[in-house]
Design a protein around this motif. Sequence first.
Motif, short mmCIF file in Angstrom:
data_model
loop_
_atom_site.label_atom_id
_atom_site.label_comp_id
_atom_site.label_asym_id
_atom_site.label_seq_id
_atom_site.Cartn_x
_atom_site.Cartn_y
_atom_site.Cartn_z
N ILE A 221 74.86 4.13 19.14
CA ILE A 221 73.81 4.45 18.18
C ILE A 221 72.46 4.28 18.42
N CYS A 222 71.62 5.71 17.87
CA CYS A 222 70.79 5.53 17.96
C CYS A 222 69.96 6.59 17.75
N THR A 223 68.62 6.91 17.25
CA THR A 223 67.85 7.27 16.52
C THR A 223 67.86 8.58 17.21
N LEU A 224 67.33 9.96 16.69
CA LEU A 224 67.48 11.30 16.86
C LEU A 224 66.62 11.25 17.79
N MET A 260 55.65 3.12 10.99
CA MET A 260 57.06 2.05 10.86
C MET A 260 57.20 2.30 12.55
N SER A 261 56.09 1.54 12.96
CA SER A 261 55.52 1.84 15.16
C SER A 261 55.03 0.54 15.05
N LYS A 262 55.80 0.10 16.42
CA LYS A 262 54.90 -1.42 16.56
C LYS A 262 54.36 -1.38 17.22
P1 ATP Z 1 58.83 1.45 17.45
O1 ATP Z 1 58.81 2.94 17.74
O2 ATP Z 1 58.43 0.63 16.55
O3 ATP Z 1 58.05 0.77 18.89
P2 ATP Z 1 61.31 1.76 18.98
O4 ATP Z 1 61.83 2.09 18.41
O5 ATP Z 1 60.99 1.30 20.32
O6 ATP Z 1 60.10 1.46 17.77
P3 ATP Z 1 62.93 -0.87 19.87
O7 ATP Z 1 62.68 -1.98 20.15
O8 ATP Z 1 63.51 0.44 21.02
O9 ATP Z 1 62.15 0.17 18.40
O10 ATP Z 1 64.41 -0.18 18.33
C1 ATP Z 1 65.67 -0.66 18.67
C2 ATP Z 1 66.33 0.34 17.96
O11 ATP Z 1 66.32 0.38 16.56
C3 ATP Z 1 66.98 1.65 19.01
O12 ATP Z 1 68.08 1.69 18.80
C4 ATP Z 1 65.81 2.20 17.80
O13 ATP Z 1 66.40 4.15 17.35
C5 ATP Z 1 66.30 1.69 16.14
N1 ATP Z 1 65.00 2.32 15.49
C6 ATP Z 1 63.30 1.95 15.69
N2 ATP Z 1 62.98 2.26 14.62
C7 ATP Z 1 63.99 2.97 13.45
C8 ATP Z 1 63.67 3.40 12.52
N3 ATP Z 1 62.56 3.57 11.87
N4 ATP Z 1 64.94 3.66 11.90
C9 ATP Z 1 66.08 4.11 12.72
N5 ATP Z 1 66.34 3.36 13.29
C10 ATP Z 1 65.49 2.79 13.74
#
Ligand code: ATP
Length: 543
Positions: A221-224, A260-262
């Motif tokens: 399961i992952c994001t869009l 919502m970004s690291k």
């Molecule tokens: P960022 O963009 O903040 O660095 P990321 O997606 O790169 O976030 P990951 O550590 O790769 O961060 O994310 C781990 C999991 O969390 C992934 O499966 C990602 O899809 C999910 N995830 C990250 N951000 C969100 C969000 N805003 N909503 C739902 N799931 C998320």
Amino acid sequence: MNFIDQIIEEDIRQGKNDAKVHTRFPPEPNGYLHIGHAKSICLNFGMAKKYNGLCNLRFDDTNPVKEDTEYVDSIKEDIQWLGFQWAAEYYASDYFDQLYIWAEQLIQEGLAYVDDSTQEEISKNRGVPTAPGIESPYRNRSVEENLDLFRRMRAGEFPDGSRVLRAKIDMASPNMHFRDPIMYRILHATHHRTGDKWCIYPMYDFAHGQSDSIEGITHSICTLEFEVHRPLYDWFCEALRIHHPQQIEFARLNMTYTIMSKRKMLQLVKEHHVNGWDDPRMPTICGLRRRGYTAESIRNFAEAVGVAKRDNIIDVSLLDFCAREHLNKVATRTMTVLDPVKLIIDNYPEDQVEEMEAVNNPEDPNAGTRKVPFAKELWIERADFRENADKKFYRLSIDREVRLKYAYIIKCTHIVKDDAGNITEIHCTYDPNTRSGMPDSNRKVKATIHWASVKHAKKAEIRIFDRLFAVPDPDNCEEGKTFLDNLNPESLKIQEGWVEPGLTLEKVMDTKYYQFERLGYFYADPDSTEEKLVFNKTVSLKQ
Ligand code: ATP
Ligand code: MG
């Protein structure tokens, strides 16, 4: 039931994967987790739990430059605090040897090649979706030459960026990810786990699906944003003839007044716009924890948000609603005066102190009661008195009565002001028959206010937070501005408050979650000392 439930239940019905469910949460250890990750955690661990399956924790640590063990530790702490336990802890870097073997296998089968083009050439020749890209001049190297070059890439013979390994798929595909995606790049960097063993690192697309496959994941399961990667995910699993998990995408969580970004959170921390990752204004899980949100309220929020197939923005007030709902059940009540003015009960004996019995939590009969000392001089909230009160103001005013919570009905007689016209003392009389248990204890007055005994109350530091950003969509900026320009300059106010003397350091660190009666929910901050307790305001009592 959401659409992922439907997919999983259908798979179970058909006996796919031996009717088993195995998910994973795959963070990259390059920052602290935020509320969006909490959504993903609740979903992945939640699905595993619901269908009697397992959920792994896998660190997606394929980018040595940004990753660190500090982040690994914080991620584990946050997941456990949210109430979940992984079946196994893995690292994509555990699979570097296997991934390397698979890369050679694809080279052997003519499905991968070493490209000497520069980054710029590669992106330029990839073209645009509406027209085919241009094939690299290195695309038709022999298997032998590719193998030799790839082995020498691994051996460290070439500098960073000089060569890459690419999958040989289709430079004319309408899906840009199919136009010979990069599998490996050269990076002479020390990895937080594998040290200097590797100087080539696999790209996300060549690591993620294979890691899922190795672990026997059934539903990935992952994001869009990964939807467009799915054909490639499938392509690698097929080309390598390995267990093929099903990738399922859902809409990432976006929330108003939040980023919502690291990367952006890191910037806030590094540039001291906030006091660290766990600053209570941060959308990080550790920030929310320190703010006083409970794990249960975050889980309830994730559930309430649901699982969507299209991107949307959730109003941050939903999170506050979930917090209030849970905190109302669990928070210990206490009386704190935040903006004090002195109330003097003229007919109360000078040195008398009574211990008033106060209820710790009306929602929880097992929470018991406590004693709060009551005396002649009390602090009350400045806002609970009004000199020129109209009909709608029910609290204290001259010649009017209120009840002091857990104590007596009082009637204001007169006030004293300083030269500047500020009220310094409010004088009143009390009716001894109105204490609980006394004949007139049930006499009704229009308002009840809280108080703190001047002689007994302890001074505490109270941190009041407003939204970190002043606008609902901080990422949406005008030309030449950044999200930082949208910071709310008034997001932190530090106040003093008078708390009950029964609140010792030991007790508040144990209880943690408080409702300051009539004021809101507050959390005992770890900065608290014996000398000075510190509380963070979580949310107000009402919207
Ligand atoms: P960022 O963009 O903040 O660095 P990321 O997606 O790169 O976030 P990951 O550590 O790769 O961060 O994310 C781990 C999991 O969390 C992934 O499966 C990602 O899809 C999910 N995830 C990250 N951000 C969100 C969000 N805003 N909503 C739902 N799931 C998320
Ligand atoms: Mg990522």
